[in-house]
Scaffold this motif. Sequence first.
Motif, PDB file in Angstrom:
ATOM      1  N   LYS A  66      -1.536   9.640   4.736  1.00 37.22           N
ATOM      2  CA  LYS A  66      -1.998   8.020   4.230  1.00 37.22           C
ATOM      3  C   LYS A  66      -0.790   7.262   4.341  1.00 37.22           C
ATOM      4  CE  LYS A  66      -5.773   9.446   1.361  1.00 37.22           C
ATOM      5  NZ  LYS A  66      -6.285   9.462   0.059  1.00 37.22           N
ATOM      6  N   VAL A  67       0.291   7.518   4.155  1.00 34.64           N
ATOM      7  CA  VAL A  67       1.380   6.678   4.385  1.00 34.64           C
ATOM      8  C   VAL A  67       1.581   6.452   6.061  1.00 34.64           C
ATOM      9  CG1 VAL A  67       4.021   6.537   4.242  1.00 34.64           C
ATOM     10  CG2 VAL A  67       2.662   7.179   2.229  1.00 34.64           C
ATOM     11  N   LEU A  68       1.459   7.576   6.726  1.00 41.21           N
ATOM     12  CA  LEU A  68       1.616   7.373   8.198  1.00 41.21           C
ATOM     13  C   LEU A  68       0.627   6.628   8.683  1.00 41.21           C
ATOM     14  CD1 LEU A  68       2.810   8.308  10.935  1.00 41.21           C
ATOM     15  CD2 LEU A  68       1.184  10.143  10.630  1.00 41.21           C
ATOM     16  N   LYS A  69      -0.495   6.562   8.132  1.00 40.07           N
ATOM     17  CA  LYS A  69      -1.696   5.402   8.545  1.00 40.07           C
ATOM     18  C   LYS A  69      -1.020   4.060   8.406  1.00 40.07           C
ATOM     19  CE  LYS A  69      -6.649   4.694   7.940  1.00 40.07           C
ATOM     20  NZ  LYS A  69      -7.727   5.201   7.155  1.00 40.07           N
TER      21      LYS A  69
ATOM     22  N   GLN B 188      -1.750  17.639  -2.040  1.00 37.47           N
ATOM     23  CA  GLN B 188      -1.494  16.298  -2.536  1.00 37.47           C
ATOM     24  C   GLN B 188      -0.462  15.783  -1.695  1.00 37.47           C
ATOM     25  OE1 GLN B 188      -0.963  16.218  -6.662  1.00 37.47           O
ATOM     26  NE2 GLN B 188      -3.366  16.002  -7.062  1.00 37.47           N
ATOM     27  N   LYS B 189       0.580  16.377  -1.463  1.00 30.97           N
ATOM     28  CA  LYS B 189       1.597  15.888  -0.944  1.00 30.97           C
ATOM     29  C   LYS B 189       1.230  15.798   0.697  1.00 30.97           C
ATOM     30  CE  LYS B 189       6.551  17.196   0.445  1.00 30.97           C
ATOM     31  NZ  LYS B 189       7.758  18.186   0.331  1.00 30.97           N
ATOM     32  N   LEU B 190       0.540  16.701   1.435  1.00 27.26           N
ATOM     33  CA  LEU B 190       0.089  16.338   2.670  1.00 27.26           C
ATOM     34  C   LEU B 190      -0.848  15.053   2.622  1.00 27.26           C
ATOM     35  CD1 LEU B 190      -0.002  18.137   5.339  1.00 27.26           C
ATOM     36  CD2 LEU B 190      -2.426  18.631   4.753  1.00 27.26           C
TER      37      LEU B 190
ATOM     38  N   ASP C 170      -6.840  11.751  -2.897  1.00 20.59           N
ATOM     39  CA  ASP C 170      -8.127  12.431  -2.820  1.00 20.59           C
ATOM     40  C   ASP C 170      -8.124  13.089  -1.391  1.00 20.59           C
ATOM     41  OD1 ASP C 170      -8.640  11.755  -5.546  1.00 20.59           O
ATOM     42  OD2 ASP C 170     -10.156  10.060  -4.803  1.00 20.59           O
ATOM     43  N   ASP C 171      -8.835  14.116  -1.283  1.00 17.68           N
ATOM     44  CA  ASP C 171      -8.922  14.602  -0.096  1.00 17.68           C
ATOM     45  C   ASP C 171      -9.568  13.733   0.894  1.00 17.68           C
ATOM     46  OD1 ASP C 171      -8.143  16.885  -1.099  1.00 17.68           O
ATOM     47  OD2 ASP C 171      -9.924  18.055  -1.042  1.00 17.68           O
ATOM     48  N   ASP C 172      -9.145  13.733   2.181  1.00 16.85           N
ATOM     49  CA  ASP C 172      -9.600  13.128   3.312  1.00 16.85           C
ATOM     50  C   ASP C 172     -10.109  14.031   4.307  1.00 16.85           C
ATOM     51  OD1 ASP C 172      -9.925  11.597   5.641  1.00 16.85           O
ATOM     52  OD2 ASP C 172      -8.366   9.976   5.014  1.00 16.85           O
ATOM     53  N   PRO C 173     -11.428  13.875   4.675  1.00 19.99           N
ATOM     54  CA  PRO C 173     -11.829  14.883   5.758  1.00 19.99           C
ATOM     55  C   PRO C 173     -11.158  14.716   7.054  1.00 19.99           C
ATOM     56  CG  PRO C 173     -13.748  13.756   4.372  1.00 19.99           C
ATOM     57  CD  PRO C 173     -12.649  13.146   4.169  1.00 19.99           C
TER      58      PRO C 173
ATOM     59  N   ARG D 266       0.925  -1.254  -0.019  1.00 26.88           N
ATOM     60  CA  ARG D 266      -0.006   0.061   0.059  1.00 26.88           C
ATOM     61  C   ARG D 266       0.735   1.325   0.010  1.00 26.88           C
ATOM     62  NH1 ARG D 266      -4.775  -1.281   4.705  1.00 26.88           N
ATOM     63  NH2 ARG D 266      -5.723  -3.285   3.307  1.00 26.88           N
ATOM     64  N   ILE D 267       1.808   1.235   0.731  1.00 31.63           N
ATOM     65  CA  ILE D 267       2.974   2.468   0.833  1.00 31.63           C
ATOM     66  C   ILE D 267       3.420   2.663  -0.652  1.00 31.63           C
ATOM     67  CG2 ILE D 267       4.894   3.132   2.100  1.00 31.63           C
ATOM     68  CD1 ILE D 267       4.074   1.854   4.520  1.00 31.63           C
ATOM     69  N   VAL D 268       3.887   1.600  -1.234  1.00 28.40           N
ATOM     70  CA  VAL D 268       4.547   1.757  -2.367  1.00 28.40           C
ATOM     71  C   VAL D 268       3.675   2.270  -3.328  1.00 28.40           C
ATOM     72  CG1 VAL D 268       5.526   0.309  -4.485  1.00 28.40           C
ATOM     73  CG2 VAL D 268       6.223  -0.375  -2.223  1.00 28.40           C
ATOM     74  N   LYS D 269       2.283   1.900  -3.241  1.00 29.24           N
ATOM     75  CA  LYS D 269       1.208   2.423  -4.310  1.00 29.24           C
ATOM     76  C   LYS D 269       1.123   4.042  -4.113  1.00 29.24           C
ATOM     77  CE  LYS D 269      -1.110  -1.906  -5.079  1.00 29.24           C
ATOM     78  NZ  LYS D 269      -2.337  -2.677  -4.817  1.00 29.24           N
ATOM     79  N   LEU D 270       1.090   4.345  -2.793  1.00 30.05           N
ATOM     80  CA  LEU D 270       0.932   5.775  -2.271  1.00 30.05           C
ATOM     81  C   LEU D 270       2.152   6.482  -2.799  1.00 30.05           C
ATOM     82  CD1 LEU D 270      -0.707   5.341   1.033  1.00 30.05           C
ATOM     83  CD2 LEU D 270      -1.741   6.515  -0.653  1.00 30.05           C
TER      84      LEU D 270
END
Length: 311
Positions: free
Chosen positions: A46-49, A39-41, A119-122, A25-29
């Motif tokens: 998401k990688v941290l998650k 987008q960088k944020l 994509d934006d994550d609320p 998953r991290i590789v894909k992100l």
Amino acid sequence: VFKMSSTLTEQARVGHQELEAGVNRIVKLLAHETKTHKQKLMQQHKVLKEVLSMQRSAKKVWKYHEDQDGARKQETESMSGNEVFNGFYGRLRELREYHKKFPNLHAEAELDPFQATLDDDPDILSQFTGEEFYGRFLDLNPHHIKFINLKGTKAVTYEAYLTIFEDFASVPEDVRTKKYKDYIKDLKDYLESCVKRTQPLQDVEKMLEMSVEDFEEKWATKGPAAEAGAAAAQSSKAPLKRTIKLEVYGEWEELVSLGLEALKNELQGLGLKCGGTLEQRAQRLFATKGAQVVGDLDPAQLAGATPVGRG
């Protein structure tokens, strides 16, 4: 994962599988090209998650391999020796009872619902205020209000506050009360929070530790105590300025003929105590014979030195 997969070995296998899935998953992100700050944020959060999820799985796997309670060893032994068939038929009986209880279950390929998008994550965006603009700016409005409400500070504008809020050295002593310390702590906590939210993959604790070490090193070499020590060391090397040549006097009694005033002026010029009787002054001055620099003098005889036995 089926609830019936309760053996420790199976749980460990699932843990290893989750770790591998997390890496994928991290590789894909990270394969996504980030074109904007947002987008960088999103990517970093998401990688941290995924990293946090992998850490939880790793703890479970480590607990299995550590086997502090010996459960893994016991389970492994039950799969061999004389008890191997008892263990096998026992598990088979559990499987039959499970499927008898849920007869309509059928195997389906497990699909990973994860979508590697930026994509934006609320949940991520809600961590920032409108003024912070997703971490691009600081929102120091609450701290500005606290600062101007401190006793002794001026009611400066927010724009002016932004130019002085990090100039701690210029804050007057009478302002540095307990409320000021609370204000500083709140400011510190907020700035740490900003770093963690805007750079979620950074080891903030390590950064802070390095900053403290750097500060302590600079404070030890360039702080007030170090400067005072350097000044004292430099002063101790300063040559003594004499008007009376002690080389021509063999005993302190010979200095008595110079008189109280002359001895007083000479002692003052050397930075020594100049009080006392004529004999005491002569003895004090004669004791400096041979001294070349300030550091050669007896510290107890310097003007302002505290007498032994007094506070």
